[in-house]
Motif scaffolding. Structure first.
Motif, PDB file in Angstrom:
ATOM      1  N   GLY A   1      23.951  56.662 -25.054  1.00  0.00           N
ATOM      2  CA  GLY A   1      24.118  55.439 -24.280  1.00  0.00           C
ATOM      3  C   GLY A   1      22.809  55.072 -23.597  1.00  0.00           C
ATOM      4  N   SER A   2      22.698  53.809 -23.174  1.00  0.00           N
ATOM      5  CA  SER A   2      21.458  53.361 -22.537  1.00  0.00           C
ATOM      6  C   SER A   2      21.726  52.186 -21.615  1.00  0.00           C
ATOM      7  N   ASP A   3      21.017  52.169 -20.499  1.00  0.00           N
ATOM      8  CA  ASP A   3      21.090  51.029 -19.582  1.00  0.00           C
ATOM      9  C   ASP A   3      20.559  49.766 -20.256  1.00  0.00           C
ATOM     10  N   LEU A   4      19.594  49.918 -21.169  1.00  0.00           N
ATOM     11  CA  LEU A   4      19.046  48.761 -21.891  1.00  0.00           C
ATOM     12  C   LEU A   4      20.132  48.069 -22.706  1.00  0.00           C
ATOM     13  N   VAL A   5      20.982  48.851 -23.356  1.00  0.00           N
ATOM     14  CA  VAL A   5      22.055  48.287 -24.180  1.00  0.00           C
ATOM     15  C   VAL A   5      23.093  47.612 -23.284  1.00  0.00           C
ATOM     16  N   ARG A   6      23.488  48.286 -22.209  1.00  0.00           N
ATOM     17  CA  ARG A   6      24.482  47.711 -21.291  1.00  0.00           C
ATOM     18  C   ARG A   6      23.985  46.388 -20.705  1.00  0.00           C
ATOM     19  N   ALA A   7      22.701  46.338 -20.350  1.00  0.00           N
ATOM     20  CA  ALA A   7      22.129  45.099 -19.795  1.00  0.00           C
ATOM     21  C   ALA A   7      22.114  43.991 -20.847  1.00  0.00           C
ATOM     22  N   LEU A   8      21.787  44.334 -22.081  1.00  0.00           N
ATOM     23  CA  LEU A   8      21.769  43.334 -23.160  1.00  0.00           C
ATOM     24  C   LEU A   8      23.165  42.764 -23.374  1.00  0.00           C
TER      25      LEU A   8
END
Length: 188
Positions: free
Chosen positions: A160-167
């Motif tokens: 998981g990644s904060d970058l993906v969640r933000a996108l």
């Protein structure tokens, strides 16, 4: 009689020599009747990543896409936002006209995303690509760690990644317009 006896012994020794088994061929590790096919020289062979580099998520300039892969190499998976639609690309060669289901197993859900062989600008040949609205509950599978499986492309384990969640959050905030990409929707 001695002459006959010599000829008989000679004939028997010749027959004995002919009836011996041929020596077993040395095993070279290749199958019998193997044919060597030269690889095309126009495309370089894939190389293993140098060192112990692990694949990571990285954002692209503009914030409309993220890529998962080994630093310095091409991406293995990318997500991008186009007019409120999340476009998923598995960077593995696909045959022209091919269709498949990209099985995605996350912590909370399992999604089967319909993908097509798609010509992606900047990539040679065709890659697997599908889409779903960013507000679709199925998009939650990308918010945490997941495993993706695609026929003839193997399995990919993605953290998981904060970058993906933000996108996904930014993409879901944009209204999906009538001009959505022509890729199939997710099936649960």
């Amino acid at each position: 009689m001695t002459m006959r006896r010599c000829i008989s012994l000679l004939a028997l020794s010749i027959l004995a020599a002919c009836s011996q088994q041929a020596p077993a061929p040395q095993d070279s590790g290749t199958p019998l009747n193997a044919v060597r096919v030269p690889l095309p020289e126009s495309q370089p062979l894939p190389t293993a990543p140098a060192g112990n580099d692990k694949p990571v998520w990285a954002g692209a300039p503009g914030g409309d896409s993220v890529r998962f892969g080994t630093p310095g190499a091409g991406p293995d998976l990318s997500l991008s936002c186009r007019q409120g639609v999340l476009v998923v690309t598995r960077h593995v060669p696909a045959e022209v006209g091919a269709q498949a289901l990209f099985a995605l197993q996350g912590r909370k859900r399992i999604v089967r995303l319909a993908v097509d062989a798609t010509s992606v600008p900047g990539s040679p040949g065709y890659l697997w690509q599908g889409s779903l609205p960013a507000g679709d509950p199925a998009a939650e599978v990308f918010e945490g760690p997941f495993i993706g499986t695609l026929p003839d492309a193997g399995k990919i384990s993605v953290p998981g990644s904060d970058l993906v969640r933000a996108l996904i959050r930014r993409c879901g905030a944009r209204p999906a317009t009538g001009a959505t990409p022509a890729a199939p929707q997710a099936q649960e």
